[in-house]
Scaffold this motif. Sequence first.
Motif, PDB file in Angstrom:
ATOM      1  N   PHE A 136       0.826  -1.079  -0.058  1.00 55.49           N
ATOM      2  CA  PHE A 136       0.022   0.017  -0.006  1.00 55.49           C
ATOM      3  C   PHE A 136       0.868   1.245  -0.002  1.00 55.49           C
ATOM      4  N   ILE A 137       0.512   2.340  -0.610  1.00 51.38           N
ATOM      5  CA  ILE A 137       1.176   3.522  -0.599  1.00 51.38           C
ATOM      6  C   ILE A 137      -0.038   4.541  -0.294  1.00 51.38           C
ATOM      7  N   ILE A 138       0.209   5.115   1.006  1.00 55.71           N
ATOM      8  CA  ILE A 138      -0.631   6.048   1.429  1.00 55.71           C
ATOM      9  C   ILE A 138      -0.257   7.292   1.273  1.00 55.71           C
ATOM     10  N   ILE A 139      -1.356   7.877   0.545  1.00 56.91           N
ATOM     11  CA  ILE A 139      -0.893   9.381  -0.003  1.00 56.91           C
ATOM     12  C   ILE A 139      -1.586  10.606   0.817  1.00 56.91           C
ATOM     13  N   SER A 140      -0.736  11.702   1.072  1.00 55.34           N
ATOM     14  CA  SER A 140      -1.298  12.873   1.607  1.00 55.34           C
ATOM     15  C   SER A 140      -0.726  14.077   1.019  1.00 55.34           C
ATOM     16  N   SER A 141      -1.611  15.230   0.745  1.00 55.05           N
ATOM     17  CA  SER A 141      -1.022  16.335   0.113  1.00 55.05           C
ATOM     18  C   SER A 141      -0.588  17.371   1.323  1.00 55.05           C
ATOM     19  N   GLU A 142      -0.811  16.931   2.478  1.00 45.77           N
ATOM     20  CA  GLU A 142      -0.701  17.864   3.711  1.00 45.77           C
ATOM     21  C   GLU A 142      -0.039  16.772   4.643  1.00 45.77           C
ATOM     22  N   ARG A 143      -0.204  17.324   6.070  1.00 47.49           N
ATOM     23  CA  ARG A 143       0.162  16.427   7.206  1.00 47.49           C
ATOM     24  C   ARG A 143      -0.687  15.043   6.956  1.00 47.49           C
ATOM     25  N   PHE A 144       0.124  13.965   7.425  1.00 47.84           N
ATOM     26  CA  PHE A 144      -0.993  12.665   7.844  1.00 47.84           C
ATOM     27  C   PHE A 144      -1.766  12.814   9.122  1.00 47.84           C
ATOM     28  N   LYS A 145      -3.034  12.464   8.752  1.00 47.33           N
ATOM     29  CA  LYS A 145      -4.003  12.470   9.812  1.00 47.33           C
ATOM     30  C   LYS A 145      -4.237  11.212  10.300  1.00 47.33           C
ATOM     31  N   GLU A 146      -5.203  11.253  11.499  1.00 49.53           N
ATOM     32  CA  GLU A 146      -5.547  10.119  12.264  1.00 49.53           C
ATOM     33  C   GLU A 146      -6.048   8.959  11.506  1.00 49.53           C
ATOM     34  N   ASN A 147      -6.617   9.005  10.469  1.00 48.71           N
ATOM     35  CA  ASN A 147      -7.234   8.195   9.404  1.00 48.71           C
ATOM     36  C   ASN A 147      -6.098   7.320   9.074  1.00 48.71           C
ATOM     37  N   ASP A 148      -5.121   7.983   8.357  1.00 49.18           N
ATOM     38  CA  ASP A 148      -3.830   7.456   7.731  1.00 49.18           C
ATOM     39  C   ASP A 148      -3.044   6.643   8.609  1.00 49.18           C
TER      40      ASP A 148
END
Length: 261
Positions: free
Chosen positions: A119-131
Motif C-alpha cells: 500500500f502507498i498511503i498518499i497525503s497532500s498535507e500532514r498525515f492524519k488520524e485516518n492515515d
Amino acid sequence: MESQDPAVVEAVQASGESTLEKATAKAKETFDQLRNVSLNIAVTGKTGSGKSSFINALRGLNDEDDGAASTGVTETTMEPTMYEHPSNVRLWDLPGTGMPNFKANKFLKKVKFETYDLFIIISSERFKENDVFLAKEIQKKQKRFYFGRTKIDNDIRSVAKTRHFDEQQVLCTIREDCHRNVKELGNPKVFLISSYDLGKYDFHDLVDTLESDLSEYKRFALVQSLPVCSLAMLEKKKEVMEKFIWLAALGSSLGAVIPFP
C-alpha cells in the motif's frame, strides 16, 4: 561441457549450472517466472490528496490523457479501480479515507485487502488520524505500507518568492512535520513526491525502497513498468531488460548465446 564456444561457456558459468542443458532449463524457468509474475500496488489516502494523479504519473500519463485515472477536487474514486500496466503490474486507485466515519478495518474488507502486495498511503498535507489508523491495520495483516507526501511542487512554489527561500530547508520542514504525525508507527519513511515531475524529490528513494522490500521477480516487474524520468531510472530499466533478453536467448536452447553490451 558440450560446447567450447566461449560465449556458451561464459553463459553456463554465469547460470551456476554445470551443463548447457541445465543452464537452458534454469534460464527458461526463470524467464517464465519473470514474464508471468504479477504485482498489485494499492494507492490510498484522503480525498483530494492526488492519488489518481500519482497513479497516472506511474503509468506515464498526464491527467488529461485517454485512459488516465479521473482526478478532481472532490472524491472521484468510489470503488477500487484497477489500471493495468506493463509487466503485469496492476495499480489500484482506492476510495478516499477522509470520510468522518472512516474505519480502517471495514475499509480493508471492502477493498479486498488480500488483493494487494503493498500500500502507498498518499497525503497532500500532514498525515492524519485516518492515515495512521489505516497503517496500523495494514501492519496487523503483515503487509507493507509506504507514506507518500504529494504536491511538493505546490509547496515549493508557494514560498519560492519569499526573501529567505531555501528549498532544502522547506523540504526538511515538511519531512519533519510528516514524521511527527506518524511517529507512533515507529519511524516509517515518508517520501516527498511531485506527480508532475517524478525525477525530482524522493521518488527514486521510494523506488529503491520498494525494490529492496520486494522479491526478485516482483522487483523486476516494478522496474520494467516505471516511466523513464531520469538517467538513473533509464539505467535500472536497461539492466533488467538486458537480463530478460539474456534469459530469453539462453532459454531458447539454440546452442549459442548472443552477448549483449
